[in-house]
Design a protein around this motif. Structure first.
Motif, short mmCIF file in Angstrom:
data_model
loop_
_atom_site.label_atom_id
_atom_site.label_comp_id
_atom_site.label_asym_id
_atom_site.label_seq_id
_atom_site.Cartn_x
_atom_site.Cartn_y
_atom_site.Cartn_z
N SER A 1 19.20 -28.35 14.54
CA SER A 1 19.60 -26.96 14.76
C SER A 1 21.05 -26.92 15.19
O SER A 1 21.66 -27.96 15.45
CB SER A 1 18.72 -26.29 15.83
OG SER A 1 19.05 -26.78 17.11
N ALA A 40 18.23 -25.71 11.11
CA ALA A 40 17.81 -24.46 11.74
C ALA A 40 19.00 -23.76 12.40
O ALA A 40 20.06 -24.34 12.59
CB ALA A 40 16.71 -24.73 12.76
N ASP A 41 18.80 -22.50 12.74
CA ASP A 41 19.82 -21.70 13.37
C ASP A 41 19.97 -22.12 14.83
O ASP A 41 19.25 -22.99 15.33
CB ASP A 41 19.46 -20.23 13.28
CG ASP A 41 20.67 -19.31 13.25
OD1 ASP A 41 21.78 -19.79 13.57
OD2 ASP A 41 20.50 -18.12 12.92
N HIS A 72 25.91 -20.91 15.99
CA HIS A 72 26.05 -20.41 14.61
C HIS A 72 27.47 -19.91 14.36
O HIS A 72 28.14 -20.31 13.40
CB HIS A 72 25.04 -19.29 14.34
CG HIS A 72 25.04 -18.82 12.91
ND1 HIS A 72 23.95 -18.94 12.08
CD2 HIS A 72 26.00 -18.22 12.16
CE1 HIS A 72 24.25 -18.45 10.89
NE2 HIS A 72 25.49 -17.99 10.92
N LEU A 125 20.67 -22.15 6.16
CA LEU A 125 19.59 -22.24 7.13
C LEU A 125 18.33 -22.77 6.47
O LEU A 125 17.85 -22.23 5.47
CB LEU A 125 19.33 -20.87 7.77
CG LEU A 125 20.48 -20.31 8.61
CD1 LEU A 125 20.09 -18.98 9.22
CD2 LEU A 125 20.91 -21.29 9.70
N GLU A 132 14.72 -23.42 7.74
CA GLU A 132 13.82 -23.17 8.87
C GLU A 132 12.42 -23.70 8.57
O GLU A 132 11.94 -23.63 7.44
CB GLU A 132 13.74 -21.67 9.18
CG GLU A 132 15.10 -21.03 9.46
CD GLU A 132 15.58 -21.26 10.87
OE1 GLU A 132 14.91 -21.98 11.62
OE2 GLU A 132 16.64 -20.70 11.22
N SER A 133 11.77 -24.21 9.59
CA SER A 133 10.41 -24.72 9.47
C SER A 133 9.42 -23.57 9.51
O SER A 133 9.61 -22.59 10.24
CB SER A 133 10.11 -25.69 10.61
OG SER A 133 8.86 -26.29 10.43
N SER A 134 8.36 -23.68 8.71
CA SER A 134 7.33 -22.64 8.67
C SER A 134 6.17 -23.02 9.59
O SER A 134 6.18 -24.06 10.24
CB SER A 134 6.82 -22.46 7.24
OG SER A 134 6.08 -23.60 6.85
N SER A 146 14.83 -33.82 11.08
CA SER A 146 15.56 -33.19 9.97
C SER A 146 16.20 -34.24 9.08
O SER A 146 16.21 -34.11 7.85
CB SER A 146 16.64 -32.23 10.52
OG SER A 146 17.56 -32.92 11.35
#
Length: 376
Positions: free
Chosen positions: A14, A43-44, A48, A60, A62-64, A98
């Motif tokens: 992130s 990720a954010d 940022h 971005l 992002e993980s769900s 990541s």
């Protein structure tokens, strides 16, 4: 490489406010000056705007909330899409998990991977798995390189670098703090600032530092400023409130997460920290008491410079474990001679300039990128 359309994808978990993220940000100016186009995937986070301002193209990922196997497949596809759409030349990963997912996608596409390991506290199995996917390994310190040597994996040491346009002595930047965030800080206060994520061992060190002040009854002008947040930040808050109540006035000031720590360095008479915090503070002309994830190093005096580098300021190795009495003793020693303390700050600035210039570190990194791309 100056005229090359090289596109580097920096991958992190992130855009947080830790040392790894700050290190990647610090590379932007020197890499772009050599014609590198910088991309970020992950990720954010609170940094940022800083990444945008530094010139990164932000993607971005992002993980769900899907089950882990499905989630990993989605992330793999997302990283692949970024690499394909933007014709990424090289992928530079900095963290797990990541890094594992992005490196896997890069290998599938035949894109070289560089992995920088920023500490000795990552899960060894994940770190080794990521190394096996990488074309080159970077260790930010000698203890990290020793970790890889024990695994039979070769790495080169490229330490963190400091952008001296961003970090330099500037007492004026702290003026606003005294009229806003720290309006109850006396003008004659001796200010000790702790800067760190408040998680893992670093949160424990913060608590030890605060407890150490209970015995410093003769240092009535001492004020503590705590900068950072994390999983254990509520424990730090509770301890600070209890100690302030015991003292009868607020001498511990917990200011939370800050995207710009330079005013806090400028405000300080002494900075307590490790790793990149130590480098930044010293670049700003501030003396440092080094305590990190691994343990205690002590006051970073000129005699201690070789040991500070060998141990990476207590973050990756140390001479002993910290304790409130040990920290109290170091604070007494630091403030026993204010002129000497200021002199340590000046000498530290000169050492950082000679050994941790971001321009040199960027040149070393670019040479490594070139070698990896020539292998493809």
């Amino acid at each position: 490489m100056t005229n090359s359309p090289t596109r580097v994808l920096m991958v992190m978990d992130s855009m947080g406010t830790g040392g790894t993220e700050t290190h990647v940000l610090s590379l932007a100016r020197t890499l772009q000056s050599r014609g590198i186009q910088l991309h970020y995937a992950g990720a954010d986070g609170p940094f940022h705007s800083a990444f945008v301002d530094a010139g990164f193209h932000i993607h971005l990922v992002e993980s769900s909330m899907e089950p882990l196997p499905v989630r990993n497949q989605q992330l793999n596809r997302a990283y692949r899409r970024v690499m394909e759409e933007h014709q990424i030349s090289i992928v530079h990963v900095h963290q797990t998990p990541s890094g594992l997912l992005a490196a896997g996608a890069a290998v599938e596409l035949g894109i070289p991977v560089v992995y920088t390991m920023h500490g000795t506290y990552y899960p060894p199995r994940e770190a080794v798995a990521l190394a096996q996917l990488s074309d080159a390994m970077i260790s930010v310190s000698k203890p990290v390189q020793t970790f890889w040597n024990r695994q039979g994996i070769e790495s080169c040491v490229i330490s963190n670098g400091i952008d001296f346009e961003a970090f330099h002595p500037d007492p004026n930047v702290s003026m606003e703090l005294r009229t806003t965030t720290l309006c109850d800080l006396p003008q004659n206060a001796s200010v000790v600032t702790y800067v760190s994520r408040l998680a893992w061992q670093k949160a424990s060190v913060c608590n030890m530092l605060l407890r150490a002040t209970k015995t410093l009854t003769d240092m009535s002008s001492l004020h503590m400023v705590v900068v950072g947040t994390g999983a254990q930040s509520h424990y730090v808050d509770e301890l600070a409130q209890a100690l302030n109540k015991l003292k009868g006035y607020p001498y511990i000031h917990v200011v939370g997460e800050q995207t710009d720590v330079r005013p806090y360095y400028a405000l300080s008479d002494l900075v307590v920290g490790t790793g990149r915090v130590a480098l930044e503070a010293m670049a700003c002309g501030k003396p440092v008491l080094a305590v990190g994830n691994h343990g205690y190093l002590g006051l970073v005096t000129p005699e201690a410079y070789p040991r500070a580098w060998e141990y990476y300021f207590g973050d990756h190795d140390s001479s002993e474990k910290p304790s409130p009495p040990l920290l109290a003793h170091a604070l007494r020693q630091a403030f026993a001679d204010r002129q000497r303390l200021e002199r340590w700050g000046e000498q530290g600035k000169d050492w950082i300039k000679s050994s941790f210039d971001i321009t040199q570190k960027g040149a070393e990194l670019l040479a490594l990128y070139e070698r990896c791309m020539r292998k493809q």
